[in-house]
Design an enzyme around this catalytic site. Structure first.
Site, short mmCIF file in Angstrom:
data_model
loop_
_atom_site.label_atom_id
_atom_site.label_comp_id
_atom_site.label_asym_id
_atom_site.label_seq_id
_atom_site.Cartn_x
_atom_site.Cartn_y
_atom_site.Cartn_z
N GLY A 66 0.99 -1.24 0.13
CA GLY A 66 0.09 0.13 -0.08
C GLY A 66 0.88 1.23 0.03
O GLY A 66 0.36 2.41 0.59
N GLU A 67 2.14 1.26 -0.43
CA GLU A 67 3.05 2.47 -0.47
C GLU A 67 2.41 3.38 -1.04
O GLU A 67 2.26 4.71 -1.10
CB GLU A 67 4.46 2.08 -1.09
CG GLU A 67 5.18 3.27 -1.16
CD GLU A 67 6.78 2.65 -1.42
OE1 GLU A 67 7.38 3.80 -1.74
OE2 GLU A 67 7.06 1.79 -1.18
#
Length: 646
Positions: A66-67
């Site tokens: 989920g960067e």
């Protein structure tokens, strides 16, 4: 806000300044525009739909997946990010990141290769294991890993989009020096299709059939005996045309080492035989290993008792012994000719050939070198004759008219040629038709020239024969028109087909395939019949685009399976089940009575993740109607959960 780490899986809002990106994330390139769009979406009333995945690191948290959402939230000015918190070991983190990124279309192949190599090196995984987890073939994993063999220049081309992935995989199969020469050939030019690019690579390689050393000599340096070596073109049939004649060496450095070793053996033995060593091939040889016209040596002995006087190596690396060329006996009248060639200074210095004669000799020598090279290509290079014919045909239509080639194909009923570019026409023409088509075009040029030229008193026999055929009885349709082309049935997976076509069903749009094909859906596949000429292009495109292709009248075996969960389990775990395989199942689960079902490919990462999720949470799962995970099985507990148990 309470930021203590729970023992079990929880979803909570975590301050952005407590979250750190992961150093092991395969994705290194993130598009700024997409981050801005995502940030705008997250700042809207709908907010964040999918939580990020983090693991605790002391008082802070490390992003596992989920960067992009984390970056977008910071850009949008948000304070917190919705996250799932899990205790995950290092080896599983790398694997989860790789699987998560595999579902994204913008992950760069080089980044995937680096991540795969790290998992294999640090976690002891095998290509077979990774292939199953990612839903790819073992060959796909091996090809990704092979990209690490690209030179820095080739990697730069791949990152910039100048080098397609299919071309990069071909280039990665050869050594660094060959990669540099191939890229130099195409520097500043648009790359051709993968098949033509392979020809460029092959033209830079050496044929083992013409090796200047014993390919079975195990004492030579390099990779050992050539017959067992993996650096041979016939071991890379999925990258290069398996129908090529002969075998090429893919490692020029190994080849050069063997050639040099053979030469040094001969040089070491030369003094004992009183042979003069000529180290530079250009001193006595011109192109194609032919002796220079002004050489004082010859390859064959002048008489049975002649002995070699020199040792040299040809441009191809072959070690040869040379014999002295006999001097011609003086002829009558030579003295008078010498007098006539004396210079104006009267000192008897012979006047050499004038500058025009020297230029003529240079042109003849250049032509000989060029033609000798072409002869060697046709005689020895794998597929060399086909390359020469295709180039000659392309030159002919460039200098005459492409309409002639299109007319020939239309007369012969080649429906596959409709709407193709000139390059695609030449590339799609079957090899067995190249010489015949080129001959027809050249004969048409000759006939046009004959029409405008005065009638000679006597024609050459070949001209008279052609004119007689043109003015004689019309050949029958059966002999003038080729039989209808053989149709080939191809099957493409429905999902990548939908991504590659405009409407998902009717067409497969690509600049090289514009034939009028009608596709039909059968199960998880789309299929149609097409001429062999078009099928060859589609095969290349399937390989270049990286999706499966099935060929034959029978449908491919159905590898999809139905997964089913109970209504009660669905209500409790629907968020997690939807997010399996990085959200690819978000809209795939469908109601069936009181249950929920989804169809996935067996043996893929999607199937494995759903099974792992259900097993870890004691969710009853049925596969094709049979219970795979029965209810009542004890759920697995994490190590932190055990530690908290009194």
């Amino acid at each position: 806000m309470d930021t203590t780490v729970p023992n079990d899986l929880t979803t909570r809002d975590i301050p952005l300044d407590l979250i750190d990106p992961s150093a092991t994330n395969p994705r290194k390139t993130i598009d700024a525009d997409s981050i801005r769009e995502l940030g705008t979406s997250m700042a809207s009333p709908v907010g964040q739909i999918h939580p990020a995945l983090v693991r605790p690191r002391g008082e802070r948290y490390e992003l596992v997946a989920g960067e992009r959402r984390w970056r977008a939230a910071k850009l949008a000015g948000l304070k917190c990010l919705r996250c799932e918190v899990r205790e995950i070991p290092d080896d599983l983190v790398r694997e989860m990141q790789l699987v998560e990124n595999a579902g994204r279309e913008d992950v760069h192949p080089l980044e995937e290769a680096i991540a795969l190599e790290a998992i294999i090196r640090e976690d002891g995984r095998t290509p077979e294991y990774l292939a199953d987890r990612l839903g790819h073939s073992v060959r796909w994993v091996q090809r990704r890993l092979a990209l690490l063999g690209l030179t820095e220049q080739a990697r730069e081309w791949l990152r910039d989009g100048r080098l397609p992935i299919a071309h990069a995989q071909q280039l990665a199969a050869v050594d660094a020096a060959t990669q540099g020469r191939v890229l130099e050939v195409w520097s500043g030019r648009d790359l051709p299709p993968a098949r033509a690019f392979a020809n460029t690579i092959f033209n830079q390689l050496h044929s083992l059939d013409a090796a200047p050393f014993d390919t079975a000599d195990a004492k030579l340096p390099g990779h050992g005996v050539c017959g067992k070596c993996q650096h041979r073109s016939d071991t890379q049939g999925d990258l290069f045309d398996g129908g090529r004649e002969g075998v090429q060496c893919l490692d020029a450095a190994c080849w050069d080492g063997k050639v040099e070793a053979v030469w040094q053996r001969a040089v070491k033995a030369a003094p004992k035989r009183h042979l003069t060593v000529i180290a530079e091939p250009g001193t006595v040889f011109q192109w194609a290993d032919n002796l220079r016209w002004d050489s004082e040596f010859q390859k064959e002995p002048a008489s049975p008792d002649s002995k070699p006087v020199a040792l040299a190596r040809t441009n191809g690396g072959h070690v040869v012994e040379l014999y002295a060329k006999p001097k011609a006996a003086p002829r009558d009248g030579d003295a008078e000719e010498d007098d006539e060639n004396e210079g104006d200074d009267g000192e008897g210095a012979p006047r050499g050939p004038d500058k025009w004669e020297l230029k003529r000799q240079e042109r003849l020598a250049a032509t000989e070198r060029r033609l000798a090279r072409l002869c060697a290509i046709v005689d020895h290079a794998p597929g060399g004759a086909i390359v020469v014919l295709r180039n000659a045909l392309r030159f002919e239509i460039d200098n005459a008219s492409a309409d002639g080639l299109r007319t020939i194909l239309r007369i012969r009923g080649a429906a596959w040629a409709e709407g193709l570019s000139d390059d695609a026409l030449v590339d799609g023409l079957p090899a067995e038709d190249l010489a015949q088509t080129l001959g027809i075009l050249l004969a048409d040029d000759q006939l046009q020239a004959l029409e405008s030229a005065p009638t000679p008193d006597e024609r050459p026999a070949f001209e008279a024969e052609l004119l007689d055929l043109m003015t004689g009885e019309e050949p029958s349709a059966a002999s003038a028109v080729e039989p209808p082309p053989v149709l080939v049935r191809l099957w493409l997976p429905a999902r990548p087909f939908g991504e590659l076509s405009d409407d998902g069903r009717a067409t497969y749009e690509h600049p090289d395939v514009v034939a009028d094909l009608t596709w039909e859906t059968r199960g998880g596949w789309v299929t149609t019949e097409m001429p062999e000429g078009v099928a060859r292009i589609v095969r290349d495109l399937a390989r270049d685009d990286g999706f499966a292709l099935h060929e034959g009248q029978d449908a491919p075996p159905d590898t999809t399976v139905e997964l089913r969960v109970k209504r009660s389990d669905w209500q409790q775990h629907r968020s997690g089940l939807r997010d399996c395989a990085t959200g690819s199942l978000h809209k795939q689960w469908q109601p069936d009575g009181e249950d929920r079902i989804v169809r996935v490919e067996r043996g893929t990462g999607v199937f494995a993740q759903v099974v792992d999720y259900c097993r870890a949470r004691n969710v009853a799962l049925h596969v094709n109607g049979e219970s795979l995970l029965a209810p009542g099985q004890p759920a697995k507990k994490s190590r932190s959960a055990k530690a908290a148990t009194p």
